[in-house]
Design a protein around this motif. Structure first.
Motif, PDB file in Angstrom:
ATOM      1  N   PRO A 204       3.161  21.700  24.419  1.00  9.42           N
ATOM      2  CA  PRO A 204       2.749  21.609  23.017  1.00  9.42           C
ATOM      3  C   PRO A 204       3.493  20.474  22.317  1.00  9.42           C
ATOM      4  O   PRO A 204       4.653  20.193  22.628  1.00  9.42           O
ATOM      5  N   LEU A 205       2.834  19.830  21.375  1.00  8.48           N
ATOM      6  CA  LEU A 205       3.427  18.728  20.621  1.00  8.48           C
ATOM      7  C   LEU A 205       3.853  19.230  19.248  1.00  8.48           C
ATOM      8  O   LEU A 205       3.004  19.571  18.419  1.00  8.48           O
ATOM      9  N   PRO A 206       5.154  19.282  18.971  1.00 11.42           N
ATOM     10  CA  PRO A 206       5.599  19.731  17.655  1.00 11.42           C
ATOM     11  C   PRO A 206       5.198  18.726  16.577  1.00 11.42           C
ATOM     12  O   PRO A 206       4.967  17.553  16.848  1.00 11.42           O
ATOM     13  N   GLY A 207       5.105  19.220  15.348  1.00 12.42           N
ATOM     14  CA  GLY A 207       4.805  18.309  14.258  1.00 12.42           C
ATOM     15  C   GLY A 207       3.817  18.849  13.245  1.00 12.42           C
ATOM     16  O   GLY A 207       3.740  18.358  12.123  1.00 12.42           O
ATOM     17  N   ASP A 208       3.062  19.901  13.621  1.00 16.61           N
ATOM     18  CA  ASP A 208       2.159  20.510  12.649  1.00 16.61           C
ATOM     19  C   ASP A 208       2.475  22.009  12.582  1.00 16.61           C
ATOM     20  O   ASP A 208       3.022  22.582  13.527  1.00 16.61           O
ATOM     21  N   PRO A 209       2.163  22.671  11.461  1.00 14.07           N
ATOM     22  CA  PRO A 209       2.568  24.065  11.255  1.00 14.07           C
ATOM     23  C   PRO A 209       2.085  25.024  12.341  1.00 14.07           C
ATOM     24  O   PRO A 209       2.832  25.898  12.769  1.00 14.07           O
ATOM     25  N   ILE A 210       0.833  24.873  12.788  1.00 13.03           N
ATOM     26  CA  ILE A 210       0.296  25.799  13.787  1.00 13.03           C
ATOM     27  C   ILE A 210       1.037  25.654  15.112  1.00 13.03           C
ATOM     28  O   ILE A 210       1.496  26.630  15.705  1.00 13.03           O
ATOM     29  N   THR A 211       1.169  24.405  15.587  1.00  9.45           N
ATOM     30  CA  THR A 211       1.853  24.183  16.861  1.00  9.45           C
ATOM     31  C   THR A 211       3.316  24.590  16.770  1.00  9.45           C
ATOM     32  O   THR A 211       3.860  25.208  17.697  1.00  9.45           O
ATOM     33  N   ASP A 212       3.974  24.253  15.667  1.00  9.86           N
ATOM     34  CA  ASP A 212       5.376  24.642  15.496  1.00  9.86           C
ATOM     35  C   ASP A 212       5.521  26.160  15.524  1.00  9.86           C
ATOM     36  O   ASP A 212       6.487  26.691  16.082  1.00  9.86           O
ATOM     37  N   GLY A 213       4.538  26.860  14.926  1.00  6.47           N
ATOM     38  CA  GLY A 213       4.579  28.317  14.923  1.00  6.47           C
ATOM     39  C   GLY A 213       4.436  28.898  16.324  1.00  6.47           C
ATOM     40  O   GLY A 213       5.118  29.860  16.678  1.00  6.47           O
ATOM     41  N   ILE A 214       3.550  28.306  17.127  1.00  4.91           N
ATOM     42  CA  ILE A 214       3.363  28.770  18.505  1.00  4.91           C
ATOM     43  C   ILE A 214       4.616  28.500  19.331  1.00  4.91           C
ATOM     44  O   ILE A 214       5.054  29.342  20.127  1.00  4.91           O
ATOM     45  N   ILE A 215       5.204  27.319  19.157  1.00  2.00           N
ATOM     46  CA  ILE A 215       6.435  26.980  19.877  1.00  2.00           C
ATOM     47  C   ILE A 215       7.528  27.989  19.554  1.00  2.00           C
ATOM     48  O   ILE A 215       8.269  28.440  20.431  1.00  2.00           O
ATOM     49  N   SER A 216       7.600  28.381  18.284  1.00  2.00           N
ATOM     50  CA  SER A 216       8.615  29.344  17.860  1.00  2.00           C
ATOM     51  C   SER A 216       8.321  30.743  18.391  1.00  2.00           C
ATOM     52  O   SER A 216       9.199  31.407  18.940  1.00  2.00           O
ATOM     53  N   SER A 217       7.060  31.187  18.268  1.00  2.00           N
ATOM     54  CA  SER A 217       6.716  32.547  18.678  1.00  2.00           C
ATOM     55  C   SER A 217       6.826  32.752  20.177  1.00  2.00           C
ATOM     56  O   SER A 217       7.161  33.841  20.639  1.00  2.00           O
ATOM     57  N   LEU A 218       6.566  31.706  20.951  1.00  2.00           N
ATOM     58  CA  LEU A 218       6.678  31.812  22.410  1.00  2.00           C
ATOM     59  C   LEU A 218       8.034  31.332  22.917  1.00  2.00           C
ATOM     60  O   LEU A 218       8.263  31.284  24.125  1.00  2.00           O
ATOM     61  N   ASP A 219       8.920  30.972  21.983  1.00  2.00           N
ATOM     62  CA  ASP A 219      10.284  30.560  22.336  1.00  2.00           C
ATOM     63  C   ASP A 219      10.261  29.426  23.365  1.00  2.00           C
ATOM     64  O   ASP A 219      10.872  29.506  24.429  1.00  2.00           O
ATOM     65  N   LEU A 220       9.542  28.349  23.034  1.00  2.00           N
ATOM     66  CA  LEU A 220       9.329  27.264  23.981  1.00  2.00           C
ATOM     67  C   LEU A 220      10.331  26.119  23.858  1.00  2.00           C
ATOM     68  O   LEU A 220      10.295  25.195  24.664  1.00  2.00           O
ATOM     69  N   LYS A 221      11.202  26.171  22.859  1.00  4.92           N
ATOM     70  CA  LYS A 221      12.163  25.083  22.690  1.00  4.92           C
ATOM     71  C   LYS A 221      13.505  25.462  23.300  1.00  4.92           C
ATOM     72  O   LYS A 221      14.097  26.480  22.947  1.00  4.92           O
ATOM     73  N   ASN A 222      13.988  24.630  24.229  1.00  2.00           N
ATOM     74  CA  ASN A 222      15.289  24.860  24.839  1.00  2.00           C
ATOM     75  C   ASN A 222      16.394  24.545  23.842  1.00  2.00           C
ATOM     76  O   ASN A 222      16.165  23.966  22.779  1.00  2.00           O
ATOM     77  N   GLU A 223      17.635  24.885  24.219  1.00  2.00           N
ATOM     78  CA  GLU A 223      18.772  24.602  23.353  1.00  2.00           C
ATOM     79  C   GLU A 223      18.949  23.107  23.118  1.00  2.00           C
ATOM     80  O   GLU A 223      19.464  22.691  22.083  1.00  2.00           O
ATOM     81  N   ASP A 224      18.539  22.295  24.092  1.00  2.00           N
ATOM     82  CA  ASP A 224      18.681  20.853  23.937  1.00  2.00           C
ATOM     83  C   ASP A 224      17.498  20.221  23.210  1.00  2.00           C
ATOM     84  O   ASP A 224      17.416  19.004  23.079  1.00  2.00           O
ATOM     85  N   GLY A 225      16.575  21.052  22.715  1.00  4.11           N
ATOM     86  CA  GLY A 225      15.460  20.545  21.932  1.00  4.11           C
ATOM     87  C   GLY A 225      14.206  20.226  22.727  1.00  4.11           C
ATOM     88  O   GLY A 225      13.174  19.884  22.143  1.00  4.11           O
ATOM     89  N   MET A 226      14.261  20.317  24.057  1.00  4.95           N
ATOM     90  CA  MET A 226      13.093  20.014  24.875  1.00  4.95           C
ATOM     91  C   MET A 226      12.084  21.161  24.819  1.00  4.95           C
ATOM     92  O   MET A 226      12.455  22.333  24.777  1.00  4.95           O
ATOM     93  N   ILE A 227      10.801  20.807  24.820  1.00  2.00           N
ATOM     94  CA  ILE A 227       9.735  21.799  24.790  1.00  2.00           C
ATOM     95  C   ILE A 227       9.351  22.174  26.222  1.00  2.00           C
ATOM     96  O   ILE A 227       9.092  21.304  27.050  1.00  2.00           O
ATOM     97  N   LYS A 228       9.319  23.469  26.494  1.00  2.00           N
ATOM     98  CA  LYS A 228       9.001  23.931  27.841  1.00  2.00           C
ATOM     99  C   LYS A 228       7.525  23.700  28.158  1.00  2.00           C
ATOM    100  O   LYS A 228       6.673  23.726  27.281  1.00  2.00           O
TER     101      LYS A 228
END
Length: 327
Positions: A204-228
């Protein structure tokens, strides 16, 4: 002191495959007045937007404006980038430092400054950074080597031959995210060989509210900021000679659509370490299970219907005990 007859043209390209963020910016610096004459920058979700760092300063400016005009930029990250560039290139101390590194060809120090800028706008990661600087005269500031108008005409022509995906319409009650395919040049499957039902990996590409919400709800961001990377099902694909339009489904609520301009790319469809590709069923199942630890708590009301049997068994036990006692 008058303006310098020559400027430093500084161009930077950043490829962050982990977060699928691609940044380019350029600055025109006056080494005599120690000031910034002009700067431009943009962040996008596709590497196709980047120019080689040996392109001209004006090439970078033109490409930046074109990416923004087309709406291909990552809006939040681009906004942050422009704020950081404004702060950096307005600071006399920062400019003095940059000019010193350029004068002494200290590329590693320049890379460090650029990496700090990228961390501020896209999070901690390990991007590939390319830097090029050169001296140009005032008469060369507007020199170009890339014909953006010709590129735009070719893109317009190619868009006219993109097959219609009218056979599949994403339901209006579904969420639509932005994403990029996870590529695998060696073991991947050519895009043209994929078909509906195939499982692919995406980021997923962060930057818009819907995608950011999905990244957050599925816990896709690592501690170093990389998207799984995550698996997704292809539900529709339409290809022409040069372009493919693909619709994917992460789960029953989350879809995505992309126009891939290179049919020759190979998409990751299998992870050797993970074995068979897992399929996410819903956002709720992915989040709630982690909150509860996978343990299902039973409702106390669930056992109410067996209480009469427990009373009967108790009475029988008491009766049997009494019989044996008197015998």
């Amino acid at each position: 002191m008058g303006d310098s007859a020559n400027y430093y043209s500084l161009k930077v390209a950043i490829r962050d495959e982990g977060t699928m963020t691609y940044v380019m910016f350029a600055a025109l610096l006056d080494p005599i007045e120690v000031k910034t004459v002009k700067y431009e920058g943009v962040a996008s979700g596709t590497p196709h937007s980047l120019l080689p760092v040996r392109s001209t300063f004006q090439d970078y400016c033109n490409r930046t404006q074109r990416v923004i005009y087309k709406g291909d930029q990552l809006k939040n990250i681009t906004k942050s980038l422009q704020e950081v560039l404004k702060s950096s290139f307005s600071s006399e101390s920062t400019l003095t430092e940059i000019l010193h590194y350029i004068d002494h060809n200290m590329v590693d120090r320049l890379e460090f400054i650029v990496s700090q800028i990228h961390t501020k706008i896209a999070g901690k990661s390990n991007p590939l950074i390319e830097i090029h600087y050169e001296i140009i005269g005032k008469g060369d500031v507007q020199k170009t080597t890339v014909d953006e108008d010709e590129i735009a005409r070719k893109e317009a022509a190619s868009q006219n031959i993109v097959p219609s995906s009218s056979s599949f319409v994403i339901p209006i009650d579904k969420q639509l995210i932005q994403f990029r395919f996870q590529l695998s040049p060696v073991n991947g499957t050519p895009l043209t060989d994929l078909k509906p039902g195939d499982t692919v990996y995406i980021r997923p590409l962060p930057g818009d509210p819907i995608t950011d919400g999905i990244i957050s709800s599925l816990d896709l961001k690592n501690e170093d900021g990389m998207i799984k990377q995550i698996p997704a099902k292809i539900v529709n694909i339409s290809s022409s000679k040069n372009i493919s339009e693909v619709v994917i489904k992460i789960n029953e609520q989350v879809y995505g659509k992309i126009i891939e301009e290179e049919n020759s790319v190979k998409i990751k469809t299998f992870d050797a370490q993970a074995g068979a590709v897992p399929v996410l069923t819903s956002v709720a199942s992915a989040t709630e299970s982690s909150k509860s630890g996978g343990i299902h708590k039973k409702d106390p009301g669930d056992v109410s219907h067996i209480m009469p049997f427990i009373w009967i068994l108790g009475l029988l036990a008491i009766g049997m005990f009494a019989i044996f006692f008197f015998i």
